[in-house]
Enzyme design. Sequence first.
Site, PDB file in Angstrom:
ATOM      1  N   GLU A  42      -5.090  -5.178  10.566  1.00 16.42           N
ATOM      2  CA  GLU A  42      -4.063  -4.162  10.779  1.00 16.42           C
ATOM      3  C   GLU A  42      -4.337  -3.434  12.088  1.00 16.42           C
ATOM      4  O   GLU A  42      -5.123  -2.483  12.123  1.00 16.42           O
ATOM      5  CB  GLU A  42      -4.094  -3.142   9.635  1.00 16.42           C
ATOM      6  CG  GLU A  42      -3.815  -3.755   8.280  1.00 16.42           C
ATOM      7  CD  GLU A  42      -3.289  -2.700   7.311  1.00 16.42           C
ATOM      8  OE1 GLU A  42      -2.178  -2.890   6.829  1.00 16.42           O
ATOM      9  OE2 GLU A  42      -3.982  -1.690   7.077  1.00 16.42           O
ATOM     10  N   ASN A  45       0.865  -1.181   0.000  1.00 18.84           N
ATOM     11  CA  ASN A  45       0.000   0.000   0.000  1.00 18.84           C
ATOM     12  C   ASN A  45       0.904   1.235   0.000  1.00 18.84           C
ATOM     13  O   ASN A  45       1.520   1.541   1.013  1.00 18.84           O
ATOM     14  CB  ASN A  45      -0.880  -0.054   1.262  1.00 18.84           C
ATOM     15  CG  ASN A  45      -1.714   1.190   1.450  1.00 18.84           C
ATOM     16  OD1 ASN A  45      -1.805   2.036   0.563  1.00 18.84           O
ATOM     17  ND2 ASN A  45      -2.332   1.311   2.620  1.00 18.84           N
ATOM     18  N   HIS A 100      -9.319   0.797   5.084  1.00 17.16           N
ATOM     19  CA  HIS A 100      -8.045   1.063   5.755  1.00 17.16           C
ATOM     20  C   HIS A 100      -8.296   2.008   6.927  1.00 17.16           C
ATOM     21  O   HIS A 100      -9.130   2.903   6.842  1.00 17.16           O
ATOM     22  CB  HIS A 100      -7.038   1.680   4.772  1.00 17.16           C
ATOM     23  CG  HIS A 100      -5.660   1.714   5.351  1.00 17.16           C
ATOM     24  ND1 HIS A 100      -5.268   2.692   6.237  1.00 17.16           N
ATOM     25  CD2 HIS A 100      -4.605   0.873   5.214  1.00 17.16           C
ATOM     26  CE1 HIS A 100      -4.013   2.443   6.607  1.00 17.16           C
ATOM     27  NE2 HIS A 100      -3.596   1.350   5.999  1.00 17.16           N
ATOM     28  N   LYS A 117       0.080   4.279  -0.256  1.00 19.93           N
ATOM     29  CA  LYS A 117      -0.551   5.464   0.363  1.00 19.93           C
ATOM     30  C   LYS A 117      -0.313   6.693  -0.518  1.00 19.93           C
ATOM     31  O   LYS A 117      -0.220   6.564  -1.730  1.00 19.93           O
ATOM     32  CB  LYS A 117      -0.057   5.646   1.803  1.00 19.93           C
ATOM     33  CG  LYS A 117      -0.206   4.350   2.612  1.00 19.93           C
ATOM     34  CD  LYS A 117      -0.025   4.526   4.079  1.00 19.93           C
ATOM     35  CE  LYS A 117      -0.170   3.168   4.763  1.00 19.93           C
ATOM     36  NZ  LYS A 117      -0.065   3.236   6.222  1.00 19.93           N
TER      37      LYS A 117
HETATM   38  P1  PGA Z   1       3.021   0.209   7.695  1.00 24.08           P
HETATM   39  O1  PGA Z   1       1.536   0.388   7.124  1.00 24.08           O
HETATM   40  O2  PGA Z   1       3.576  -1.048   7.094  1.00 24.08           O
HETATM   41  O3  PGA Z   1       3.768   1.444   7.250  1.00 24.08           O
HETATM   42  O4  PGA Z   1       2.904   0.118   9.183  1.00 24.08           O
HETATM   43  C1  PGA Z   1       0.693  -0.696   6.925  1.00 24.08           C
HETATM   44  C2  PGA Z   1      -0.604  -0.237   6.287  1.00 24.08           C
HETATM   45  O5  PGA Z   1      -1.119   0.813   6.672  1.00 24.08           O
HETATM   46  O6  PGA Z   1      -1.149  -0.915   5.382  1.00 24.08           O
END
Ligand code: PGA
Length: 249
Positions: A166, A9, A94, A11
Site C-alpha cells: 500500500e 478495511n 497498516h 478503519k
Molecule cells: P483507500 O485505503 O482504499 O481508502 O485508499 C486503503 C487502505 O488503507 O487499506
Amino acid sequence: MRKKIVAGNWKMNTLLKDGMELAKAVESLEKEKSSDTLVIIAPPYTHLSRVNDLIEGVKLSAQNCASEESGAYTGEISPDMLVSVGVEYVILGHSERRAYYGEDNELLNKKTKLALSKGLKPIFCCGEVLEERESGKLFDVIREQISVGLAGLTKEDMDQVIIAYEPVWAIGTGVVASPDQAQEMHKFIRDLLVELFHQEVAENMSILYGGSCKPSNAAELFANPDVDGGLIGGAALKAEDFLGIVNAY
Ligand code: PGA
C-alpha cells in the site's frame, strides 16, 4: 495456485447498526460473485462478534492486535480474544498504525509472530511515503519492512501470511498507483520472498494492492501477473463498490 483476495478495511468507520447492515449486504452480494475470489472484511473491534454471526462466505479480519498475550495492557485486544469471537485474519502494519501510533518493524514482527502462534492469519502491510518514492528509496523501504517485519517466520508460517503493498501516497488520496508501478513493486516483493524464504513461498504468496482502489480501476490493477487482489479502504464502505472490485476479476 495462489488465492485471489479482496479485503475491506473499514478503519474507524460505521456504528454497530450500520456495520451490521454493511456486513449483511456484503455477504449477500458475495454469494453472487463472478469469481472464486476470497472476500474478507475488517470491521472495528466493537463489531466483530456481532458481524461474525451475519457472515458465512465472507471471512472476518481485525484491523490490529496486541503484541502481548494477556495481562495488564489497558485498552489492548489480544489475538486469543479475536479468535474467541471468530476472527481469522488480522491486518498488521497498516501505514496509519505505523505513522500515528509509532508501530515500527520490530513491534510488527512481534505482533506477527504472536498472531500466527494463536492461529490468526496476518495481512501484513508495507508501503513507502511519497518522499521515499521520489528519492528512489522505495525498494529499500519495502525490503526493510518485510525483512524485519517477517523475520524469523518459517515456510509454514508464511503459508498463512498475506502481504498488502500500500503506497502511502495512494491511501485515501484518490491517487492510485499505475498498473506498472503496482506490478513493479509486487514483482520486487515476490523476488524478495525468494531471497528471504523460498521459491515456493514466493509463488504461493497472495500480494494485494491497496490505495484508492475502486471498481473503475481494479480490473487493470488486478490484470498484472503479480497483483493477487486488493486491500480496500474507502470503497469497502459501500457493499456495491466493494463487490464491484471483487467482480473486477
Ligand atoms: P483507500 O485505503 O482504499 O481508502 O485508499 C486503503 C487502505 O488503507 O487499506
